[in-house]
Write a protein that holds these residues in place. Structure first.
Motif, PDB file in Angstrom:
ATOM      1  N   THR A  88      -1.247  -9.638  17.463  1.00 28.60           N
ATOM      2  CA  THR A  88      -2.523 -10.321  17.699  1.00 28.60           C
ATOM      3  C   THR A  88      -3.717  -9.555  17.147  1.00 28.60           C
ATOM      4  OG1 THR A  88      -2.700  -9.265  19.881  1.00 28.60           O
ATOM      5  CG2 THR A  88      -1.638 -11.438  19.780  1.00 28.60           C
ATOM      6  N   GLY A  89      -3.500  -8.309  16.730  1.00 27.72           N
ATOM      7  CA  GLY A  89      -4.598  -7.507  16.214  1.00 27.72           C
ATOM      8  C   GLY A  89      -5.039  -7.949  14.829  1.00 27.72           C
ATOM      9  N   ASP A  90      -6.144  -7.373  14.395  1.00 26.73           N
ATOM     10  CA  ASP A  90      -6.734  -7.737  13.105  1.00 26.73           C
ATOM     11  C   ASP A  90      -6.055  -6.953  11.984  1.00 26.73           C
ATOM     12  OD1 ASP A  90      -8.404  -8.904  11.258  1.00 26.73           O
ATOM     13  OD2 ASP A  90     -10.039  -7.471  11.572  1.00 26.73           O
ATOM     14  N   PHE A  91      -4.757  -7.187  11.826  1.00 28.64           N
ATOM     15  CA  PHE A  91      -3.985  -6.486  10.805  1.00 28.64           C
ATOM     16  C   PHE A  91      -3.445  -7.481   9.788  1.00 28.64           C
ATOM     17  CE2 PHE A  91      -3.196  -3.974  14.768  1.00 28.64           C
ATOM     18  CZ  PHE A  91      -3.989  -2.882  14.422  1.00 28.64           C
ATOM     19  N   ASP A  92      -3.471  -7.075   8.524  1.00 28.45           N
ATOM     20  CA  ASP A  92      -2.905  -7.901   7.459  1.00 28.45           C
ATOM     21  C   ASP A  92      -1.422  -7.621   7.266  1.00 28.45           C
ATOM     22  OD1 ASP A  92      -5.548  -8.913   6.667  1.00 28.45           O
ATOM     23  OD2 ASP A  92      -5.885  -6.855   5.966  1.00 28.45           O
ATOM     24  N   VAL A  93      -1.048  -6.341   7.384  1.00 28.70           N
ATOM     25  CA  VAL A  93       0.331  -5.907   7.109  1.00 28.70           C
ATOM     26  C   VAL A  93       0.806  -5.017   8.251  1.00 28.70           C
ATOM     27  CG1 VAL A  93       1.823  -4.598   5.554  1.00 28.70           C
ATOM     28  CG2 VAL A  93       0.000  -6.038   4.611  1.00 28.70           C
ATOM     29  N   LEU A  94       2.033  -5.259   8.693  1.00 30.66           N
ATOM     30  CA  LEU A  94       2.666  -4.415   9.703  1.00 30.66           C
ATOM     31  C   LEU A  94       3.819  -3.669   9.042  1.00 30.66           C
ATOM     32  CD1 LEU A  94       2.865  -6.972  12.674  1.00 30.66           C
ATOM     33  CD2 LEU A  94       0.959  -5.485  12.013  1.00 30.66           C
ATOM     34  N   ARG A 113       5.501 -14.943  11.567  1.00 28.95           N
ATOM     35  CA  ARG A 113       4.937 -16.136  10.921  1.00 28.95           C
ATOM     36  C   ARG A 113       3.980 -16.883  11.842  1.00 28.95           C
ATOM     37  NH1 ARG A 113       7.057 -16.593   6.081  1.00 28.95           N
ATOM     38  NH2 ARG A 113       9.179 -15.850   5.682  1.00 28.95           N
ATOM     39  N   ILE A 114       4.276 -16.866  13.134  1.00 29.67           N
ATOM     40  CA  ILE A 114       3.378 -17.524  14.086  1.00 29.67           C
ATOM     41  C   ILE A 114       2.001 -16.882  14.042  1.00 29.67           C
ATOM     42  CG2 ILE A 114       2.973 -17.958  16.542  1.00 29.67           C
ATOM     43  CD1 ILE A 114       6.008 -18.075  16.902  1.00 29.67           C
ATOM     44  N   PHE A 115       1.977 -15.563  13.866  1.00 34.86           N
ATOM     45  CA  PHE A 115       0.706 -14.838  13.873  1.00 34.86           C
ATOM     46  C   PHE A 115       0.189 -14.529  12.466  1.00 34.86           C
ATOM     47  CE2 PHE A 115       2.621 -13.995  17.983  1.00 34.86           C
ATOM     48  CZ  PHE A 115       1.556 -14.160  18.854  1.00 34.86           C
ATOM     49  N   GLY A 116       0.908 -14.996  11.444  1.00 33.47           N
ATOM     50  CA  GLY A 116       0.436 -14.827  10.068  1.00 33.47           C
ATOM     51  C   GLY A 116       0.439 -13.391   9.578  1.00 33.47           C
ATOM     52  N   LYS A 117       1.454 -12.611   9.947  1.00 34.91           N
ATOM     53  CA  LYS A 117       1.519 -11.212   9.540  1.00 34.91           C
ATOM     54  C   LYS A 117       2.528 -11.016   8.411  1.00 34.91           C
ATOM     55  CE  LYS A 117      -1.301 -10.115  12.856  1.00 34.91           C
ATOM     56  NZ  LYS A 117      -2.723  -9.882  12.547  1.00 34.91           N
ATOM     57  N   ARG A 118       2.221 -10.081   7.523  1.00 36.66           N
ATOM     58  CA  ARG A 118       3.146  -9.661   6.485  1.00 36.66           C
ATOM     59  C   ARG A 118       3.861  -8.397   6.937  1.00 36.66           C
ATOM     60  NH1 ARG A 118       2.410 -12.173   1.510  1.00 36.66           N
ATOM     61  NH2 ARG A 118       1.299 -14.143   1.864  1.00 36.66           N
ATOM     62  N   ILE A 119       5.125  -8.279   6.553  1.00 38.91           N
ATOM     63  CA  ILE A 119       5.972  -7.202   7.051  1.00 38.91           C
ATOM     64  C   ILE A 119       6.455  -6.310   5.906  1.00 38.91           C
ATOM     65  CG2 ILE A 119       8.134  -6.642   8.222  1.00 38.91           C
ATOM     66  CD1 ILE A 119       6.078  -7.827  10.088  1.00 38.91           C
ATOM     67  N   VAL A 120       6.320  -4.992   6.101  1.00 39.69           N
ATOM     68  CA  VAL A 120       6.910  -4.000   5.209  1.00 39.69           C
ATOM     69  C   VAL A 120       7.885  -3.168   6.042  1.00 39.69           C
ATOM     70  CG1 VAL A 120       6.520  -1.964   3.779  1.00 39.69           C
ATOM     71  CG2 VAL A 120       4.906  -3.875   3.685  1.00 39.69           C
ATOM     72  N   LEU A 121       9.117  -3.039   5.566  1.00 39.90           N
ATOM     73  CA  LEU A 121      10.092  -2.158   6.206  1.00 39.90           C
ATOM     74  C   LEU A 121      10.133  -0.831   5.459  1.00 39.90           C
ATOM     75  CD1 LEU A 121      13.075  -4.585   6.876  1.00 39.90           C
ATOM     76  CD2 LEU A 121      11.308  -3.859   8.484  1.00 39.90           C
ATOM     77  N   PHE A 122      10.190   0.266   6.215  1.00 36.11           N
ATOM     78  CA  PHE A 122      10.167   1.603   5.623  1.00 36.11           C
ATOM     79  C   PHE A 122      11.347   2.382   6.188  1.00 36.11           C
ATOM     80  CE2 PHE A 122       7.346   5.663   5.090  1.00 36.11           C
ATOM     81  CZ  PHE A 122       8.049   5.989   3.949  1.00 36.11           C
ATOM     82  N   GLY A 123      12.275   2.815   5.316  1.00 32.46           N
ATOM     83  CA  GLY A 123      13.419   3.557   5.814  1.00 32.46           C
ATOM     84  C   GLY A 123      14.425   3.875   4.729  1.00 32.46           C
ATOM     85  N   PHE A 124      15.657   4.088   5.138  1.00 30.79           N
ATOM     86  CA  PHE A 124      16.691   4.530   4.207  1.00 30.79           C
ATOM     87  C   PHE A 124      16.978   3.478   3.142  1.00 30.79           C
ATOM     88  CE2 PHE A 124      19.087   7.614   7.287  1.00 30.79           C
ATOM     89  CZ  PHE A 124      17.903   8.269   7.513  1.00 30.79           C
ATOM     90  N   GLY A 125      17.030   2.206   3.541  1.00 26.58           N
ATOM     91  CA  GLY A 125      17.414   1.141   2.614  1.00 26.58           C
ATOM     92  C   GLY A 125      18.914   0.949   2.528  1.00 26.58           C
ATOM     93  N   TYR A 126      19.677   1.828   3.132  1.00 25.83           N
ATOM     94  CA  TYR A 126      21.140   1.744   3.101  1.00 25.83           C
ATOM     95  C   TYR A 126      21.694   2.403   4.354  1.00 25.83           C
ATOM     96  CZ  TYR A 126      21.515   6.721   2.164  1.00 25.83           C
ATOM     97  OH  TYR A 126      21.438   8.084   2.287  1.00 25.83           O
ATOM     98  N   ARG A 127      22.964   2.161   4.601  1.00 22.19           N
ATOM     99  CA  ARG A 127      23.724   2.878   5.619  1.00 22.19           C
ATOM    100  C   ARG A 127      25.105   3.171   5.052  1.00 22.19           C
ATOM    101  NH1 ARG A 127      19.348   2.930   7.189  1.00 22.19           N
ATOM    102  NH2 ARG A 127      18.497   2.789   9.296  1.00 22.19           N
ATOM    103  N   PRO A 128      25.832   4.132   5.614  1.00 24.76           N
ATOM    104  CA  PRO A 128      27.198   4.400   5.137  1.00 24.76           C
ATOM    105  C   PRO A 128      28.061   3.147   5.237  1.00 24.76           C
ATOM    106  CG  PRO A 128      26.449   6.136   6.618  1.00 24.76           C
ATOM    107  CD  PRO A 128      25.434   5.058   6.691  1.00 24.76           C
TER     108      PRO A 128
END
Length: 390
Positions: A88-94, A113-128
């Motif tokens: 609900t905060g005034d953020f463009d990207v989470l 999508r209900i709150f109109g936020k864009r999402i960036v995931l930050f991490g390994f990108g893979y697992r064993p």
């Protein structure tokens, strides 16, 4: 008139770790984003600092959250407060951690999508590769999660390749080359005085050859293998000193294991980079038989090569990708004291090989820069926000 900065809320997967501070300091200098950092406290008993580090710049806003951990999941977070305020905060990207065991991540992704936020995931990108039914379920869940992101920042190229293999559009993928501030660390080394090194050398009565371990004293680091290897070398008449820097639940048992050997020094946890630089500069090799993580980059910054175990025998983190056997490190096939003692003896007996590894470590530090990490992070945020950089 310059465009308005992108408003970003970054939810850290656990607590704020000291190695993130230089990265945050660089982000605060950016004019194109404004960052709010959301994080809670570490789980006790994992060797974390007793006092969390402070955010380095007042331009970065902080929102404390409550971390709830899975009862049998080591340090895995089950839930974090603050999801509603982020939505609900005034953020463009989470920016969220790329992990499936955090229920808060799933709730934010489900409602974004209900709150109109864009999402960036930050991490390994893979697992064993999943070896059990439960692991296969987790991997399917992870694929579902990354498919919902507007952009993904993986620590290394391996993560990007794994996301491509999972069907993610390459335009949404960014590689941060997760690193420490190598320029800062190298500058520290240049400013260390010989007298500072001599004081430590005399106080600890260090031998000619010095090994260093830096990290938590927990089972997955296999520090017992290193201690046994050094004890074995001494029985063969090969003397070397071992500096063990870190703390954790295994410290007492490790000290008992090394009892009677004055050349093994348990120095506790040290978070002072200037002091750590002195210990690294006194050392020939950084030896971590378990997961090595970003500590290899710390060693590179001071021209210290790494000795660790192959990722086919122990679980290694993404930074293992920075290691090149024979160039900046030696990879040991298995976490076995005799195997480690053999490698250490070889390097002690062949100083030219060790010099080659030291030069390779220094070159690796030059290639891993905080500036590139910040650039990739902000590029992912701009892309997610619909303002891709040219």
């Amino acid at each position: 008139m310059p465009p308005e900065p992108i408003q970003v809320a970054w939810l850290l997967g656990t607590d704020l770790r000291p190695y993130r501070i230089p990265f945050l300091a660089r982000l605060a200098e950016r004019q194109d984003i404004e960052l709010t950092l959301c994080f809670g406290g570490a789980k006790p008993g994992l060797g974390a600092p007793t006092r969390p580090p402070s955010v380095p710049d007042p331009r970065i806003r902080v929102r404390p959250v409550i971390n709830r951990y899975w009862p049998h999941g080591k340090h895995r977070v089950a839930w974090q407060s603050g999801a509603l305020s982020m939505l609900t905060g005034d953020f463009d990207v989470l920016v969220l951690p790329e992990i499936v065991h955090n229920l808060t991540v799933w709730s934010i992704v489900a409602l974004r999508r209900i709150f109109g936020k864009r999402i960036v995931l930050f991490g390994f990108g893979y697992r064993p590769p999943p070896a059990t039914f439960l692991a296969r379920v987790r991997e399917k869940a992870r694929h579902l999660l990354i498919s919902r992101a507007d952009a993904i920042i993986s620590y290394t190229e391996r993560g990007r390749e794994a996301c491509l293999a999972a069907g993610v559009d390459g335009s949404r993928l960014f590689v941060s080359q997760n690193t420490l501030d190598t320029e800062y660390l190298r500058d520290l080394a240049r400013n260390v005085r010989p007298d500072d090194l001599n004081e430590i050398r005399d106080r600890l009565s260090l031998t000619r050859h010095v090994l260093i371990y830096v990290g938590r004293l927990v089972p997955e680091k296999r520090v017992n293998v290193l201690v046994d290897a050094v004890v074995g070398l001494h029985r063969q008449g090969i003397t070397c000193s071992l500096l063990v820097i870190g703390d954790g639940p295994e410290r007492q048992s490790l000290e008992k294991r090394a009892a009677g050997l004055d050349d093994i020094h348990f120095l506790g946890a040290i978070y002072d980079d200037e002091l750590l630089a002195r210990y690294f500069l006194l050392s020939d090799m950084l030896v971590i038989p378990g997961g090595i993580g970003l500590t290899c980059v710390h060693g590179f910054s001071h021209g210290v090569p790494s000795i660790t175990t192959s990722d086919t025998s122990v679980v290694q983190s993404p930074e293992y990708a920075y290691l090149e056997d024979g160039e900046n490190c030696v990879i040991v096939d298995r976490p076995d004291p005799s195997a480690y003692a053999e490698v250490l003896k070889r390097l002690i007996d062949h100083p030219q090989e060790l010099d080659t590894l030291r030069a390779g470590a220094a070159r690796s530090a030059e290639q891993l820069t905080m500036a590139e990490m910040v650039e990739q992070y902000t590029a992912a945020i701009s892309f997610a926000a619909g303002h891709p950089q040219s």
